[in-house]
Enzyme design. Structure first.
Site, PDB file in Angstrom:
ATOM      1  N   SER A 104     -10.790 -12.003  67.139  1.00  0.00           N
ATOM      2  CA  SER A 104     -11.537 -12.939  66.313  1.00  0.00           C
ATOM      3  C   SER A 104     -12.939 -12.431  66.002  1.00  0.00           C
ATOM      4  O   SER A 104     -13.106 -11.386  65.382  1.00  0.00           O
ATOM      5  CB  SER A 104     -11.572 -14.304  67.010  1.00  0.00           C
ATOM      6  OG  SER A 104     -12.072 -15.302  66.178  1.00  0.00           O
ATOM      7  N   ASP A 246     -14.773 -14.688  59.890  1.00  0.00           N
ATOM      8  CA  ASP A 246     -14.883 -13.819  61.055  1.00  0.00           C
ATOM      9  C   ASP A 246     -13.747 -12.808  61.007  1.00  0.00           C
ATOM     10  O   ASP A 246     -13.010 -12.728  60.018  1.00  0.00           O
ATOM     11  CB  ASP A 246     -14.867 -14.632  62.349  1.00  0.00           C
ATOM     12  CG  ASP A 246     -13.582 -15.430  62.525  1.00  0.00           C
ATOM     13  OD1 ASP A 246     -12.907 -15.703  61.509  1.00  0.00           O
ATOM     14  OD2 ASP A 246     -13.249 -15.783  63.663  1.00  0.00           O
ATOM     15  N   ASP A 248     -10.752 -12.408  62.237  1.00  0.00           N
ATOM     16  CA  ASP A 248      -9.358 -12.775  61.962  1.00  0.00           C
ATOM     17  C   ASP A 248      -9.248 -13.918  60.970  1.00  0.00           C
ATOM     18  O   ASP A 248      -8.158 -14.427  60.714  1.00  0.00           O
ATOM     19  CB  ASP A 248      -8.615 -13.115  63.258  1.00  0.00           C
ATOM     20  CG  ASP A 248      -9.077 -14.420  63.891  1.00  0.00           C
ATOM     21  OD1 ASP A 248     -10.218 -14.845  63.621  1.00  0.00           O
ATOM     22  OD2 ASP A 248      -8.296 -15.017  64.658  1.00  0.00           O
ATOM     23  N   ASP A 250     -10.027 -17.075  60.923  1.00  0.00           N
ATOM     24  CA  ASP A 250      -9.628 -18.443  61.246  1.00  0.00           C
ATOM     25  C   ASP A 250     -10.821 -19.388  61.188  1.00  0.00           C
ATOM     26  O   ASP A 250     -10.688 -20.575  61.482  1.00  0.00           O
ATOM     27  CB  ASP A 250      -8.935 -18.519  62.620  1.00  0.00           C
ATOM     28  CG  ASP A 250      -9.846 -18.150  63.782  1.00  0.00           C
ATOM     29  OD1 ASP A 250     -10.975 -17.682  63.538  1.00  0.00           O
ATOM     30  OD2 ASP A 250      -9.406 -18.321  64.938  1.00  0.00           O
TER      31      ASP A 250
END
Length: 452
Positions: A104, A246, A248, A250
């Site tokens: 992340s 960010d 990833d 999410d």
């Protein structure tokens, strides 16, 4: 062996904490546990496996795929895609589980493994615990039951995943983005192709930064944890707004046309009003965590929208939403869940919905975000302490009580251990920023002395 699973999967320094052997073993254990739990229901299982562009994701992906296939699970390898894309494809393709390799917002040396159950939902705590237990049992010598011959899993690349996910995102928008100029900061991460494609298909004029991942530069001075580049680019290009993801993708944070940050609380407030207007905000309720700014709660109360509060972590927000049938929830950090269209936080979807509200109303993002006033809030991260003793330290409890007496009804204190990093977060909210900083600094010093 300490608990492997944190609040968001298994995470650590790649090839040190998170090794190929661990990734392979956890994947085999996950296959066995989900089969025992009846998730596979007697049929040959299929898994969707994706990753962010970290260099370590290449060998970790190979290990995960090998583990799943060796356990008899067929694998659809979707390559570099956001975490919410893997969750979506797990559900859309009828797969039995999904696996995402990402840390992340963490720096490049870290990586992580997240598992999704059928439908694209995060695993329940009891399943994660069982996976850890089974992994530990076999790590100490108990042999795996391994299929042979035609029983082993087959592996193939699923290149259609990106287009399928982008089509889903654009298809759920309430209106197009024509006429908007938007700067996107992709954090050199998993959405570097997906997000620009989705916004372009929706009609926006784009300026893209942080969209050239090389495996080493993810989150490096860019993205939702470093907004300075985005703020400057929005002002330089005269854009209507900026969107930052960010690693990833999410999560989503935003910047208005003046270069001012719009955080997750403000995004939630804007989306809550938009969804209520089109009768999509079920029970007129929005879910947020204890970290949400007091100004958010006051704004929702003023607008007649109910506020449901949870502990920190998007998984707890999601649990509350699913339990009561709510449609919108999220965190100040930018994890926003729009449950009618996603099973987890989706930064690209959130950014698209936010931009759609700007386009639909003709108002600036600055004006829309002014629905709430952020009260001064100071967050201090205290690293290298024993975070397990946050709730048991008498010295720390006394310091918190003293701080709460000082703040009275105009502020609050929150101490919590990070779920993904070895640190304690000290949050202080007050009517005056200098008072918040002073109290937070004193408490951080106590955390260091009491838990160091």
């Amino acid at each position: 062996m300490g608990r492997l699973f944190g609040t968001d999967g298994v995470r650590g320094v790649a090839n040190a904490d998170l090794t190929a052997e661990l990734a392979l073993g956890l994947s085999v254990a996950a296959a066995h546990v989900l089969a025992e739990a009846g998730t596979f229901a007697g049929h040959r299982a299929t898994a969707v496996v994706g990753r962010d562009p970290r260099a370590s994701g290449e060998f970790l992906e190979a290990a995960v795929v090998a583990g799943l296939a060796s356990a008899g699970v067929d694998v659809l390898r979707v390559g570099v895609l956001p975490t919410p894309a893997v969750a979506h494809l797990t559900g859309a393709l009828g797969a039995d589980l999904g696996v995402m390799l990402s840390a992340s917002h963490n720096a490049m040396p870290d990586n992580g493994i997240k598992f999704f159950a059928r439908g694209g939902h995060k695993l329940a705590d009891e399943l994660e615990d069982r996976i850890e237990s089974v992994y530990a049992e076999h790590r100490t010598g108990a042999p795996w039951d391994r299929p042979t011959g035609a029983g082993v899993g087959r592996v193939r690349d699923y290149d259609e995943g990106l287009d399928q996910y982008v089509a889903h995102l654009v298809g759920v928008l309430p209106n197009r983005l024509d006429g908007l100029k938007i700067v996107l900061d992709e954090a050199h991460g998993a959405a570097s192709r997906v997000s620009p494609e989705a916004f372009a298909r929706a009609g926006a004029e784009l300026v893209t930064i942080g969209a050239v991942p090389d495996g080493l530069n993810i989150n490096d001075g860019c993205g939702s944890t470093h907004l300075d580049l985005l703020k400057a680019a929005v002002v330089e290009h005269g854009a209507d707004l900026g969107i930052a993801h960010d690693g990833d993708a999410d999560r989503c944070l935003a910047v208005d046309h003046t270069g001012a940050e719009v955080d997750g609380d403000q995004i939630l407030a804007v989306l809550a009003l938009a969804m209520r207007e089109r009768d999509a905000l079920r029970s007129d309720t929005v879910v947020a965590t204890v970290m949400s700014n007091l100004g958010f709660r006051l704004a929702m109360e003023r607008e007649g929208i109910r506020f449901a509060q949870t502990g920190v972590g998007d998984r707890y927000v999601l649990e509350e939403m699913k339990q009561h049938g709510y449609a919108l929830g999220g965190e100040q950090s930018g994890h926003v869940i729009i449950l009618d269209h996603a099973t987890t936080g989706d930064g690209t979807l959130t950014g698209l919905m936010l931009a759609a509200r700007v386009a639909q109303t003709g108002r600036t993002l600055r004006d829309l975000a002014s629905v709430m006033e952020r009260l001064p809030q100071v967050l201090v991260n205290v690293p290298d302490v024993d975070k397990s003793r946050v709730t048991t330290s008498a010295e720390l409890a006394a310091a918190v009580s003293e701080a709460e007496r000082e703040l009275g009804s105009t502020g609050r204190v929150l101490l919590r251990p990070s779920g993904t990093e070895p640190l304690v977060r000290v949050m202080v909210e007050a009517a005056d920023i200098e008072q918040a900083r002073s109290v937070a600094g004193r408490l951080a010093d106590v955390v260091k002395s009491a838990l160091g």
